[in-house]
Scaffold this motif. Structure first.
Motif, short mmCIF file in Angstrom:
data_model
loop_
_atom_site.label_atom_id
_atom_site.label_comp_id
_atom_site.label_asym_id
_atom_site.label_seq_id
_atom_site.Cartn_x
_atom_site.Cartn_y
_atom_site.Cartn_z
N SER A 224 58.39 48.31 97.15
CA SER A 224 59.72 48.42 96.89
C SER A 224 60.86 48.79 97.53
O SER A 224 61.90 48.60 97.26
CB SER A 224 59.81 49.19 95.38
N MET A 225 60.30 49.23 98.66
CA MET A 225 61.19 49.79 99.80
C MET A 225 60.96 49.31 101.01
O MET A 225 59.89 48.70 101.37
CB MET A 225 61.28 51.16 99.67
N GLU A 226 61.99 48.86 101.95
CA GLU A 226 61.88 48.26 103.15
C GLU A 226 60.98 48.84 104.03
O GLU A 226 60.05 48.07 104.40
CB GLU A 226 63.24 48.08 103.88
N GLU A 227 60.97 50.11 104.27
CA GLU A 227 60.13 50.94 105.22
C GLU A 227 58.60 50.72 104.73
O GLU A 227 57.82 50.74 105.66
CB GLU A 227 60.59 52.38 105.17
N GLY A 228 58.19 50.68 103.40
CA GLY A 228 57.02 50.45 102.92
C GLY A 228 56.46 49.18 103.55
O GLY A 228 55.29 48.96 103.88
N ARG A 229 57.17 48.19 103.27
CA ARG A 229 56.87 46.75 103.55
C ARG A 229 56.91 46.81 105.34
O ARG A 229 55.96 45.72 105.67
CB ARG A 229 57.92 45.67 103.16
N LEU A 230 57.68 47.46 105.76
CA LEU A 230 57.79 47.28 107.25
C LEU A 230 56.43 47.84 107.96
O LEU A 230 56.03 47.22 108.99
CB LEU A 230 59.06 48.20 107.72
N PHE A 231 56.13 49.15 107.59
CA PHE A 231 54.89 49.77 108.49
C PHE A 231 53.57 49.74 107.68
O PHE A 231 52.59 49.57 108.16
CB PHE A 231 55.37 51.30 108.28
N GLY A 232 53.68 49.22 106.10
CA GLY A 232 52.42 49.04 105.63
C GLY A 232 51.98 50.33 105.11
O GLY A 232 51.90 51.44 105.71
#
Length: 470
Positions: A224-232
Motif C-alpha cells: 500500500s506504500m511506495e517504499e514497500g513496492r519499490l524495495f520489495g
C-alpha cells in the motif's frame, strides 16, 4: 513577518504562496519577497500568484533582482536556488550517464557537480544575511540539502536548517499503512537516522509498541506504500527497516542506471524542456495558475519514474503537493513561537548538526543525536523545533552497514565542501573518486573533467584560494 525566497522564480514557489493564503499557515506572513537573478522567471511566477484563486488573506508580494534590498528587514529566508538552471541539471545527469555511472542530480556524481556550483552561491547568500539581517533564519531547500546546510553552518551556526520532504513522507506513509496516522507536527515513537536522501526508518511506535515489524511482515500493508513496492518485502525484511526512497540508487544501482538509460530522456531533460516552453507561456497567459498546476501535476507523475514498474502510478496523495513547502512553513511557524494543534512542540525530520541534542529524559548535555557520526556533521533526524531553533532528538546507534554507508557518504560531502572552500581541485577529484557509486580514481578524474567541460566556471573556483564563509 517578512519572508524572502531566494530562488523566487522557482517552479514550486506557488505551493508556498498557496499554503500561506489559507489553512494552518494563513496570516503567518505579511510580506513575501521573491528574489531571483532571472527577471523573466520572476515575472512568470508572479503571474501565477496573481492568477491564483483567492482564498483567505493574501500576503503582499514584492519581486526583486537586488539581493541586498530583498534581505533588509527580512525575518525568514527560504533558499531554493539552482545555479545553472535546469540546463545545468541536464549536464549533471548526462556526464555521469555517458561514463556508465548513475545520473541523478542529488545522488552520486551529479550531486557532487551540483554542490560544486551551488555552495559558493549559498555562501554568498549566508554572508549577505549575516551582514543585513543577522537575526533571520535560513531554511534551506537547496540541494544537495544536507551538504549545502553543512557548508553554511560555519557562517550562520544554528540559524540555518536544512529541509526535505522525503523522510517525513516516508514516516507518514508507514504510519498510514499500519493504521495509526501521526498527528501533524509530531513524531512520537519514531526512530529515523541518516543523511539527506540517505536514511532509514527503524522504529515506528506512536502508541508505545513498535509497529514496524508488523508492517515488514505484511505483504498487503507494504504494497500500500511506495517504499514497500519499490524495495520489495524480501529486501525490507533483510534490512529490518524502511529505507528512504533515494536508497534505491544504492541498493539497485544497476537497475536504476539501466532504467534511466532506457528512457527517451532523463528526468532533468524532461523538466528542462517543460520549463523552457512553460515559463514564457505563464508570463503571457490569462490562465497562468491553471497552466502551472497542470504542469506541476505532470512533473510529479514523473518523479522517480525509473524506480516504478511499467504502468505503475504514484499515489494520489503524493501528486497533490504539500511536501517541501509544508515542512518549511511548519519550521517557520515553530521558530516564530507557534505550536501544532496538539499544543505540544513541533517535531519534524530535519538536517541539522549532530549535536547538541534536545534536552529529553536521559540525554546528557553533550550527547550526539546519531552515535558514531561526528559531532559537527549535519545529519537528518527527528528534531524538536522551538523559537530557539531545531534541536535533534537522540537516536539509536545505526547498525554496521548503515553507519558505514553514512560515514562514507559524509566523507565525500566534506571533500566536496573542502573543494569549494579551499578552491581545491584535488579535493573535488577525491570526492568523485571516493563516492560509493563511483569508486574509481580514473572514473573520478573523467567525471571531473566532464563537469569542467560542461561548467567552465569551475576553473574559476580552482583559481581562488578561499571563498566567503571560511
Amino acid at each position: 513577518m517578512r519572508l524572502m525566497i531566494a530562488g523566487g522564480g522557482g517552479f514550486r514557489v506557488p505551493l508556498v504562496y498557496r499554503a500561506l493564503c489559507s489553512g494552518y499557515f494563513a496570516g503567518l506572513v505579511d510580506e513575501l519577497v521573491l528574489y531571483d537573478v532571472d527577471p523573466a522567471r520572476l515575472a512568470a511566477i508572479h503571474a501565477v500568484l496573481r492568477d491564483m484563486p483567492a482564498e483567505g488573506s493574501r500576503p503582499g508580494v514584492v519581486v526583486s533582482t537586488d539581493l541586498d534590498d530583498s534581505l533588509r528587514g527580512t525575518d525568514m529566508v527560504f533558499a531554493a536556488i539552482r545555479p545553472g538552471g535546469t540546463a545545468g541539471r541536464v549536464i549533471d545527469e548526462d556526464v555521469a550517464l555517458k561514463l556508465g555511472v548513475l545520473g541523478q542530480e542529488t545522488t552520486g556524481a551529479g550531486g557532487i557537480s551540483y554542490a560544486l556550483r551551488t555552495i559558493p552561491r549559498m555562501l554568498e547568500l549566508a554572508e549577505a544575511m549575516r551582514r543585513l539581517c543577522p537575526d533571520a533564519w535560513l531554511i534551506n531547500f537547496t540541494n544537495p540539502a544536507g551538504m549545502v546546510t553543512e557548508a553554511l553552518v560555519p557562517v550562520l551556526g544554528r540559524r540555518v536548517i536544512g529541509i526535505c520532504d522525503s523522510a517525513g513522507g516516508l514516516v507518514q506513509r508507514a504510519a498510514a499503512a499500519v493504521g495509526v496516522p501521526l498527528q501533524e507536527g509530531r513524531l512520537d515513537g519514531v526512530g529515523y537516522y541518516g543523511l539527506n536522501h540517505l536514511g532509514w526508518l527503524y522504529r515506528l511506535a506512536p502508541e508505545g509498541r513498535d509497529l514496524l515489524p508488523d508492517l515488514l511482515s505484511s505483504h498487503d500493508a507494504l504494497s500500500s506504500m511506495e517504499e514497500g513496492r519499490l524495495f520489495g518485502q524480501h529486501m525490507l525484511q533483510l534490512l529490518g527497516c524502511l529505507p528512504n526512497e533515494y536508497l534505491y540508487y544504492f541498493y539497485e544501482t544497476h537497475h536504476a542506471t539501466a532504467a534511466i538509460r532506457r528512457q527517451a530522456e532523463t528526468r532533468g531533460a524532461s523538466i528542462h524542456h517543460q520549463q523552457r516552453s512553460l515559463y514564457p507561456e505563464l508570463a503571457a497567459s490569462s490562465h497562468a495558475y491553471a497552466k502551472w498546476e497542470a504542469a506541476r501535476r505532470s512533473r510529479e507523475e514523473g518523479y522517480l519514474a525509473e524506480s516504478r514498474a511499467e504502468g505503475e502510478q504514484r499515489d494520489e496523495q503524493d501528486l497533490a503537493g504539500g511536501g517541501y513547502e509544508r515542512v518549511a512553513l511548519a519550521v517557520m511557524r515553530a521558530l516564530a513561537g507557534g505550536t501544532p494543534s496538539t499544543g505540544k512542540t513541533t517535531q519534524l525530520i530535519l538536517n541539522v548538526p549532530n549535536s547538541p541534542v534536545a534536552a529529553v529524559a536521559g540525554a546528557s548535555p553533550d550527547e550526539v543525536a546519531v552515535p558514531g557520526m561526528p559531532r559537527d556533521a549535519v545529519v537528518e533526524v527527528p528534531c524538536e523545533v522551538t523559537s530557539d531553533g531545531a534541536l535533534p532528538l537522540p537516536q539509536e546507534r545505526p547498525g554496521g552497514q548503515f553507519l558505514t554507508l553514512m560515514r562514507h557518504v559524509k566523507e565525500v560531502e566534506r571533500l566536496t565542501i573542502q573543494a569549494v572552500r579551499e578552491g581545491s581541485r584535488e579535493a573535488a577529484l577525491q570526492a568523485f573518486a571516493a563516492h560509493p557509486l563511483v569508486g574509481s580514481p580514473d572514473l573520478g578524474r573523467k567525471l571531473l573533467e566532464g563537469y569542467e567541460a560542461g561548467f567552465p566556471e569551475l576553473s574559476g573556483l580552482w583559481s581562488r584560494a578561499r571563498v566567503p564563509g571560511t
